[in-house]
Design an enzyme around this catalytic site. Structure first.
Site, mmCIF file in Angstrom:
data_model
loop_
_atom_site.group_PDB
_atom_site.id
_atom_site.type_symbol
_atom_site.label_atom_id
_atom_site.label_comp_id
_atom_site.label_asym_id
_atom_site.label_seq_id
_atom_site.Cartn_x
_atom_site.Cartn_y
_atom_site.Cartn_z
ATOM 1 N N SER A 113 0.811 -1.224 0.000
ATOM 2 C CA SER A 113 0.000 0.000 0.000
ATOM 3 C C SER A 113 0.841 1.269 0.000
ATOM 4 C CB SER A 113 -0.911 0.026 1.233
ATOM 5 O OG SER A 113 -1.753 -1.093 1.241
ATOM 6 N N ASP A 117 -9.957 -5.897 12.539
ATOM 7 C CA ASP A 117 -10.201 -6.039 13.981
ATOM 8 C C ASP A 117 -9.432 -7.201 14.603
ATOM 9 O OD1 ASP A 117 -12.307 -3.959 14.284
ATOM 10 O OD2 ASP A 117 -13.350 -5.226 12.849
ATOM 11 N N HIS A 154 -14.489 0.777 15.097
ATOM 12 C CA HIS A 154 -15.414 -0.288 15.509
ATOM 13 C C HIS A 154 -15.125 -0.549 16.986
ATOM 14 C CE1 HIS A 154 -18.057 -3.599 15.486
ATOM 15 N NE2 HIS A 154 -17.375 -4.470 14.771
ATOM 16 N N GLY A 166 -15.754 2.349 3.513
ATOM 17 C CA GLY A 166 -14.807 3.430 3.270
ATOM 18 C C GLY A 166 -14.950 4.050 1.883
ATOM 19 N N ASP A 171 -23.567 -3.720 15.860
ATOM 20 C CA ASP A 171 -22.953 -3.958 14.552
ATOM 21 C C ASP A 171 -22.792 -5.463 14.300
ATOM 22 O OD1 ASP A 171 -21.798 -2.256 12.409
ATOM 23 O OD2 ASP A 171 -20.048 -3.521 12.745
ATOM 24 N N GLU A 179 -36.308 -12.129 -9.895
ATOM 25 C CA GLU A 179 -37.331 -11.943 -8.859
ATOM 26 C C GLU A 179 -36.722 -11.800 -7.475
ATOM 27 O OE1 GLU A 179 -40.438 -11.420 -8.904
ATOM 28 O OE2 GLU A 179 -41.067 -11.975 -10.930
ATOM 29 N N SER A 209 -47.571 -2.106 -5.560
ATOM 30 C CA SER A 209 -48.953 -2.418 -5.955
ATOM 31 C C SER A 209 -49.712 -3.051 -4.794
ATOM 32 C CB SER A 209 -48.936 -3.400 -7.139
ATOM 33 O OG SER A 209 -48.469 -4.661 -6.684
HETATM 34 N N1 LIG Z 1 -14.722 -2.042 5.874
HETATM 35 C C1 LIG Z 1 -15.408 -0.958 6.210
HETATM 36 O O1 LIG Z 1 -15.845 -0.197 5.380
HETATM 37 C C2 LIG Z 1 -15.611 -0.597 7.663
HETATM 38 C C3 LIG Z 1 -16.743 0.161 8.032
HETATM 39 C C4 LIG Z 1 -16.836 0.634 9.342
HETATM 40 C C5 LIG Z 1 -15.839 0.297 10.258
HETATM 41 N N2 LIG Z 1 -14.795 -0.479 9.870
HETATM 42 C C6 LIG Z 1 -13.733 -0.775 10.833
HETATM 43 O O2 LIG Z 1 -12.536 -0.155 10.367
HETATM 44 C C7 LIG Z 1 -11.400 -0.931 10.766
HETATM 45 C C8 LIG Z 1 -10.593 -1.291 9.526
HETATM 46 O O3 LIG Z 1 -11.387 -2.156 8.720
HETATM 47 P P1 LIG Z 1 -11.126 -2.261 7.146
HETATM 48 O O4 LIG Z 1 -12.219 -3.097 6.591
HETATM 49 O O5 LIG Z 1 -10.856 -0.912 6.588
HETATM 50 O O6 LIG Z 1 -9.768 -3.101 7.169
HETATM 51 P P2 LIG Z 1 -8.978 -3.666 5.915
HETATM 52 O O7 LIG Z 1 -9.402 -3.009 4.649
HETATM 53 O O8 LIG Z 1 -9.029 -5.163 5.943
HETATM 54 O O9 LIG Z 1 -7.491 -3.217 6.318
HETATM 55 C C9 LIG Z 1 -6.426 -3.553 5.517
HETATM 56 C C10 LIG Z 1 -5.218 -2.729 5.913
HETATM 57 O O10 LIG Z 1 -4.726 -3.168 7.189
HETATM 58 C C11 LIG Z 1 -3.324 -3.362 7.060
HETATM 59 N N3 LIG Z 1 -2.815 -4.376 7.978
HETATM 60 C C12 LIG Z 1 -3.194 -5.681 8.041
HETATM 61 N N4 LIG Z 1 -2.466 -6.302 8.979
HETATM 62 C C13 LIG Z 1 -1.596 -5.386 9.496
HETATM 63 C C14 LIG Z 1 -0.572 -5.431 10.477
HETATM 64 N N5 LIG Z 1 -0.293 -6.552 11.152
HETATM 65 N N6 LIG Z 1 0.112 -4.280 10.737
HETATM 66 C C15 LIG Z 1 -0.168 -3.148 10.080
HETATM 67 N N7 LIG Z 1 -1.123 -3.038 9.125
HETATM 68 C C16 LIG Z 1 -1.819 -4.155 8.851
HETATM 69 C C17 LIG Z 1 -3.133 -3.792 5.625
HETATM 70 O O11 LIG Z 1 -1.784 -3.563 5.308
HETATM 71 P P3 LIG Z 1 -1.163 -3.855 3.857
HETATM 72 O O12 LIG Z 1 -1.605 -2.686 3.043
HETATM 73 O O13 LIG Z 1 0.285 -3.900 4.107
HETATM 74 O O14 LIG Z 1 -1.753 -5.164 3.409
HETATM 75 C C18 LIG Z 1 -4.104 -2.876 4.898
HETATM 76 O O15 LIG Z 1 -3.518 -1.614 4.634
HETATM 77 C C19 LIG Z 1 -11.963 -2.142 11.503
HETATM 78 O O16 LIG Z 1 -11.992 -1.851 12.878
HETATM 79 C C20 LIG Z 1 -13.384 -2.256 10.961
HETATM 80 O O17 LIG Z 1 -14.290 -2.914 11.820
HETATM 81 C C21 LIG Z 1 -14.662 -0.933 8.597
#
Ligand SMILES: NC(=O)c1ccc[n+]([C@@H]2O[C@H](COP(=O)([O-])OP(=O)(O)OC[C@H]3O[C@@H](n4cnc5c(N)ncnc54)[C@H](OP(=O)(O)O)[C@@H]3O)[C@@H](O)[C@H]2O)c1
Length: 324
Positions: free
Chosen positions: A52, A82, A106, A132, A189, A225, A250
């Site tokens: 990234s 999470d 979250h 996001g 959630d 459907e 309807s």
């Molecule tokens: N998904 C949503 O739209 C959404 C909505 C509301 C709340 N949330 C909350 O937002 C938070 C993030 O969720 P998300 O869905 O955005 O997560 P995500 O897309 O799965 O996050 C991926 C990112 O986390 C990094 N990552 C993974 N393991 C790591 C580690 N050990 N050390 C450092 N970075 C690491 C990855 O790094 P690399 O780039 O190096 O792979 C990548 O940049 C969570 O708490 C989730 O519940 C998410």
């Protein structure tokens, strides 16, 4: 309803502060870009060799290794998945400066004890209620996404001010911030994900599709459907509410919905929903999530593979390729 909007929020608690966004995924990318465009000093913290890094820098953001980003920041936002928050928090804790703010989108990892923040930290929640991608596109259109906010720990007396200013800077104050708690947000959630929109609704669509096909209806018609009409329903509910949606369909559809809906979602379904809520509150799902991560996501990988091979998915692809 306790809904706070931009006009009620003082941006000063975040002014001049550096925010480290840990993770550049779905939420990390959107929140980092929105903060940056709101004039906040942002650094994206990434693992060594992260794929990234190039993408974040190409978008005009500063990146650093997780430990350096954390050491340089007054606000640290946990936006990695999470299930890795426990390991990530243990890794960063030595680099968290005294009295900084630790933010989450979250409530899960604090509510279920994956993370037990140090007592000198402010701990806040800004949980946008949507993905996001939409958080970013709404911000770019001058709009915002509604979010839930909470403070779990107020070590400095500034936690609420920082939380609200953060919500404002990512654009959520344009739509409104709703007061909650880490526990309430996490439980509601997780319940919804399992028992309502993301868990139960797709299974109802699949069951309906399979029932029609077994009853001799062509897969294409069964798909149109049972699955294809969902977007129409969602748009109508968004525009008019559930009662208003029922009034504009309807009489045939309205009477069918009245007779059939409660026959399918009966007292036994409600009883199982209550079971799911109780299990969520007891931490059962949080345990499952940690086990899934420990097993390298074996169950999720198997389900993803199986799901792609169903008749319903084949039908979806045929209709999509035909332009529907
Ligand atoms: N998904 C949503 O739209 C959404 C909505 C509301 C709340 N949330 C909350 O937002 C938070 C993030 O969720 P998300 O869905 O955005 O997560 P995500 O897309 O799965 O996050 C991926 C990112 O986390 C990094 N990552 C993974 N393991 C790591 C580690 N050990 N050390 C450092 N970075 C690491 C990855 O790094 P690399 O780039 O190096 O792979 C990548 O940049 C969570 O708490 C989730 O519940 C998410």
């Amino acid at each position: 309803m306790d809904l706070i909007r931009d006009a009620d929020i003082d941006p000063a608690p975040l002014a001049g502060k550096r925010v480290a966004i840990l993770g550049y995924g779905n939420q990390g990318r959107a929140q980092a870009l929105n903060l940056h465009d709101s004039g906040i000093d942002v650094v994206v913290g990434l693992r060594g060799g992260s794929g990234s890094t190039f993408e974040a820098e190409a978008a005009g953001l500063t990146t650093a290794l997780v430990e350096d980003a954390v050491a340089s920041a007054e606000v640290v936002m946990m936006l990695a998945p999470d299930e890795i928050h426990a390991a990530l928090y243990n890794e960063i804790e030595p680099n968290l400066r005294n009295g900084v703010a630790l933010g989450f989108s979250h409530g899960l990892s604090v509510r279920f004890g994956f993370v037990e923040p140090r007592s000198d930290l402010d701990v806040f929640l800004i949980a946008p209620k949507g993905p996001g991608t939409a958080l970013r596109s709404l911000y770019a259109e001058g709009k915002g996404m509604i979010a839930v906010w909470a403070v779990e720990q107020d070590a400095t007396g500034n936690a609420q001010g920082i939380a609200l200013a953060y919500g404002r800077a990512i654009g959520c104050g344009r739509a409104g911030l709703i007061a909650s708690s880490f526990a309430e947000e996490a439980e509601a959630d997780l319940f919804n994900e399992q028992a309502v929109v993301w868990g139960a609704v797709p299974e109802v669509l699949i069951a309906g599709f399979e029932t029609l096909v077994e009853g001799g209806v062509s897969p294409e018609l069964a798909y149109l459907e049972c699955v294809g009409e969902l977007k129409l329903l969602a748009d109508l509910i968004e525009a008019r509410g559930i009662a208003g949606m029922r009034e504009v369909i309807s009489n045939t559809a309205e009477l069918g919905a009245l007779l059939g809906g409660r026959r399918i979602v009966d007292e036994r379904v409600r009883a199982r929903m209550a079971e799911v809520l109780a299990e969520v509150r007891a931490g059962r799902f949080a345990g499952e999530l940690r086990d899934e991560e420990s097993s390298a996501y074996a169950r999720l990988e198997n389900a993803r593979r199986d799901n792609r091979q169903t008749l319903l998915e084949e039908t979806y692809r045929r209709l999509r390729d035909a332009g529907h």
